[in-house]
Structure formats: structure tokens, C-alpha cells
Design an enzyme around this catalytic site. Structure first.
Site, short mmCIF file in Angstrom:
data_model
loop_
_atom_site.label_atom_id
_atom_site.label_comp_id
_atom_site.label_asym_id
_atom_site.label_seq_id
_atom_site.Cartn_x
_atom_site.Cartn_y
_atom_site.Cartn_z
N GLY A 13 22.54 9.83 21.47
CA GLY A 13 22.46 10.06 22.87
C GLY A 13 23.66 9.56 23.76
O GLY A 13 24.43 9.28 23.05
N CYS A 132 20.51 -4.33 28.95
CA CYS A 132 21.55 -4.22 30.03
C CYS A 132 21.59 -5.27 31.01
O CYS A 132 22.71 -6.05 31.47
CB CYS A 132 21.87 -2.91 30.76
SG CYS A 132 20.41 -2.24 31.63
N GLY A 165 17.97 7.25 31.15
CA GLY A 165 17.66 8.13 30.22
C GLY A 165 16.18 7.89 29.71
O GLY A 165 15.33 6.93 30.08
N PRO A 166 15.62 8.98 28.80
CA PRO A 166 14.34 8.74 28.18
C PRO A 166 14.17 7.40 27.43
O PRO A 166 13.29 6.95 27.55
CB PRO A 166 14.37 9.88 27.05
CG PRO A 166 15.31 10.95 27.78
CD PRO A 166 16.29 9.95 28.20
N THR A 168 15.77 4.62 27.87
CA THR A 168 15.46 3.38 29.01
C THR A 168 14.26 3.14 29.65
O THR A 168 13.70 2.23 29.56
CB THR A 168 16.62 3.57 30.07
OG1 THR A 168 17.95 3.37 29.25
CG2 THR A 168 16.64 2.23 30.88
N ASN A 290 25.19 -0.11 33.77
CA ASN A 290 24.31 -0.67 32.77
C ASN A 290 24.44 -0.03 31.30
O ASN A 290 24.04 -1.07 30.58
CB ASN A 290 22.99 -0.29 33.57
CG ASN A 290 22.58 1.26 33.39
OD1 ASN A 290 23.51 1.79 34.28
ND2 ASN A 290 21.70 1.80 32.92
#
Length: 314
Positions: A13, A132, A165-166, A168, A290
Site C-alpha cells: 500500500g 506516526c 488510508g484503510p 490507518t 504522518n
């Protein structure tokens, strides 16, 4: 060229792909060997193939069957906390001495924030890069801890919703739990708290972090110096990391203490640090600081681990 340690990345990803590009561009002791995914149509696998990196879309099972696996010394996991628990068990069974750098909040291994505690963790088989928000803010908590006893530290990480994204979003609970624990274990705070904000603003905003630290009263100039030196150290591997303004201080008097949940009445010194993290835009957009700070910290950690392995002849 001196010996380099070959590495695989699990997770094709955004984070895994950005990390791959960083290794290919800037790797000194690390050599990119295999990109591992589970979606044969992923952009990360396609990009890896175009850049001459071996790939598999069959996950860690596929990795173990590849001839390149025999030479892999370090594996980065850029998937999810739940998946990492399986990957750790599988890889450890296949290669007991393999080094794993975990970019998920699984926290199987010790928390690692390079500028704070990397040297103490070089011998670990699995190191966890926290989150992050943790990579951005824990150095500031640790900087205050070097000068004064820290009773409480609270961090607020605000990131663009576009950069979440998914993975996170699936790990939000783990984010807060892992970051909170790492504030205490690595940052040195007696009590920690972490909050993440997904900012939907358009155009997307850069990552912003606020750090509040409650400590014993100490020399404010010494704290400010410690914070600035720590920020400079982080900039060595994350150039877009910066203080947004001067460190702020408030003395909380005994006759008007703060009521802090989990801590009680507090009087002493409040230190406020305001940060901004701009990404290097290797693969991800600049506003995704991040994600950039995670991949940069992971590569910096792996480079130092690889250096220790090479120097001892592994």
C-alpha cells in the site's frame, strides 16, 4: 560497495510503497529485495516490478517460497496490527534470527523512536515504530524529560483525512493505545494521553502535532534548548519536521492547580510544543507527513540495525 543487508517489505500500500522508494533512493546499508502484497493489481506491486524489485502477491507464504527469502535479513511490516501478529509468528518460525521492523501498532516488540532509544534496541528481533503521532511527538516529551520530571504528557496529532488510508482507519484504537503507552515508556511521562484528529479540510493540510507536558518546575531555557536539539536530531532523517513556533511555558501555581484526569491536582510547569511535519513527496503527497515520518523512522532504524549486523559479521 560494502556488504548490505537485503530487505523485504510486507504491504504494498501507500506506506510500503513509499518505504520501498526511500530504500531504493537512499538505502546505504539496506538493499531492497522483495515487495510482498496480497492484491496482484496493487500499484505498489506494479511499481516494484517496474523498478526491478522481486514481488509476490501471495503474502508471507509466497515470500517464504521465493529464492530471495534465503538472503533476507530484515523485514518491514507495513500492513495492520492484526496481520502483523500472524506475520511475526510465521516469519519467526521460518527464520528465527530475522529482524523485523514493525510499522503497525501491534507492539509485539519494544517501542522504538530512533532519536530516543534506538541504541538500546539494536539486539531486538522485532522493534515497533509506535505510530506516526508517536514518532512526531515522543521526542518532544523525551526532550522535556531530560530536564525535568514529567508527570503528564498529552499529544494531539492532526492529519489530513486524505492521508488516512484503510490501514490507518482500521487501527485508530490501536493508535491511541500504543501511542499513549509509548509516551510513558519511551517519552518518560508518568501518565500519557494520545488523541488523533482526521482533518477533512480541502486543500489537505500538513500534519500538525501539539504536545502538552506537565512537569516539575525547571529552567525554561534548558527545556527550550533540549526541545530544539531534539527537533534538529529528528530532522536528520525527516527534513520536513519542524517547530511551528517557539516553545511556550505556563507556571501552574499551587493555589490554582490544574485538575488532570488520572493525575489529580497538578501544580508546576506546563510546556507546550507545536509541530508541523511535511512529507518528502517520494511517493506520497507532501501533506502526508504522518506517513512520511513513519517510513523515514523505519528506514533510519533499519539502517542502524543493518550497520550493527554488518559490523559484527552477521
Amino acid at each position: 560497495m560494502s556488504k548490505r543487508i537485503k530487505a523485504a517489505i510486507i504491504g504494498s500500500g501507500n506506506i510500503g510503497t513509499d518505504l520501498m522508494i526511500k530504500i531504493l533512493r537512499n538505502g546505504k546499508q539496506i538493499e531492497m529485495s522483495v515487495m510482498v502484497g496480497i492484491d496482484p493489481e496493487s500499484d505498489g506491486l506494479a511499481r516494484a516490478a517496474r523498478m526491478g524489485v522481486a514481488t509476490t502477491h501471495q503474502g508471507v507464504d509466497g515470500l517464504a517460497k521465493m529464492p530471495e527469502f534465503d538472503d533476507i535479513g530484515i523485514v518491514f511490516d507495513a500492513t495492520s496490527a492484526g496481520a502483523h501478529r500472524h506475520h511475526e509468528l510465521f516469519l519467526r518460525d521460518q527464520k528465527p534470527d530475522i529482524k523485523i521492523v514493525d510499522l503497525t501498532p501491534a507492539a509485539i516488540g519494544p517501542y522504538c523512536v530512533p532519536v530516543v532509544n534506538l541504541e538500546q534496541n539494536l539486539g531486538e528481533g522485532n522493534v515497533n515504530m509506535v505510530t506516526c503521532g508517536g514518532q512526531a511527538t515522543i521526542p518532544m516529551v523525551a526532550a522535556v524529560s531530560q530536564v525535568a520530571k514529567v508527570h503528564y504528557a498529552e499529544i494531539v496529532a492532526s492529519i489530513s483525512s486524505r492521508s488516512a488510508g484503510p490501514g490507518t482507519r482500521a487501527n485508530i484504537d490501536e493508535f491511541t493505545e500504543t501511542t499513549t503507552k509509548a509516551i510513558e515508556v519511551v517519552g518518560g511521562a508518568r501518565k500519557g494521553k494520545a488523541i488523533i484528529v482526521l482533518n477533512p479540510a480541502e486543500p489537505p493540510l500538513l500534519m500538525r502535532d501539539t504536545v502538552y507536558v506537565l512537569s516539575d518546575v525547571a529552567d525554561q531555557s534548558e527545556i527550550e534548548k533540549s526541545v530544539e536539539e531534539m527537533a534538529s536530531a529528528v530532522q536528520n532523517y525527516v527534513p520536513g519536521y519542524r517547530l511551528k513556533q517557539k516553545v511556550q511555558f505556563d507556571v501552574i501555581p499551587e493555589n490554582a492547580p490544574l485538575n488532570v484526569p488520572g493525575l489529580g491536582h497538578f501544580s508546576g510547569l506546563k510546556t507546550s510544543v507545536f509541530l508541523e511535519v511535511e512529507g518528502a513527496a517520494h511517493y506520497l503527497p507532501a501533506y502526508a507527513g504522518n506517513l512520511d515520518i513513519m517510513t523515514s523512522a523505519a528506514l533510519g532504524t533499519a539502517e542502524r540495525i543493518a550497520d550493527s549486523l554488518i559490523n559484527r559479521g552477521d
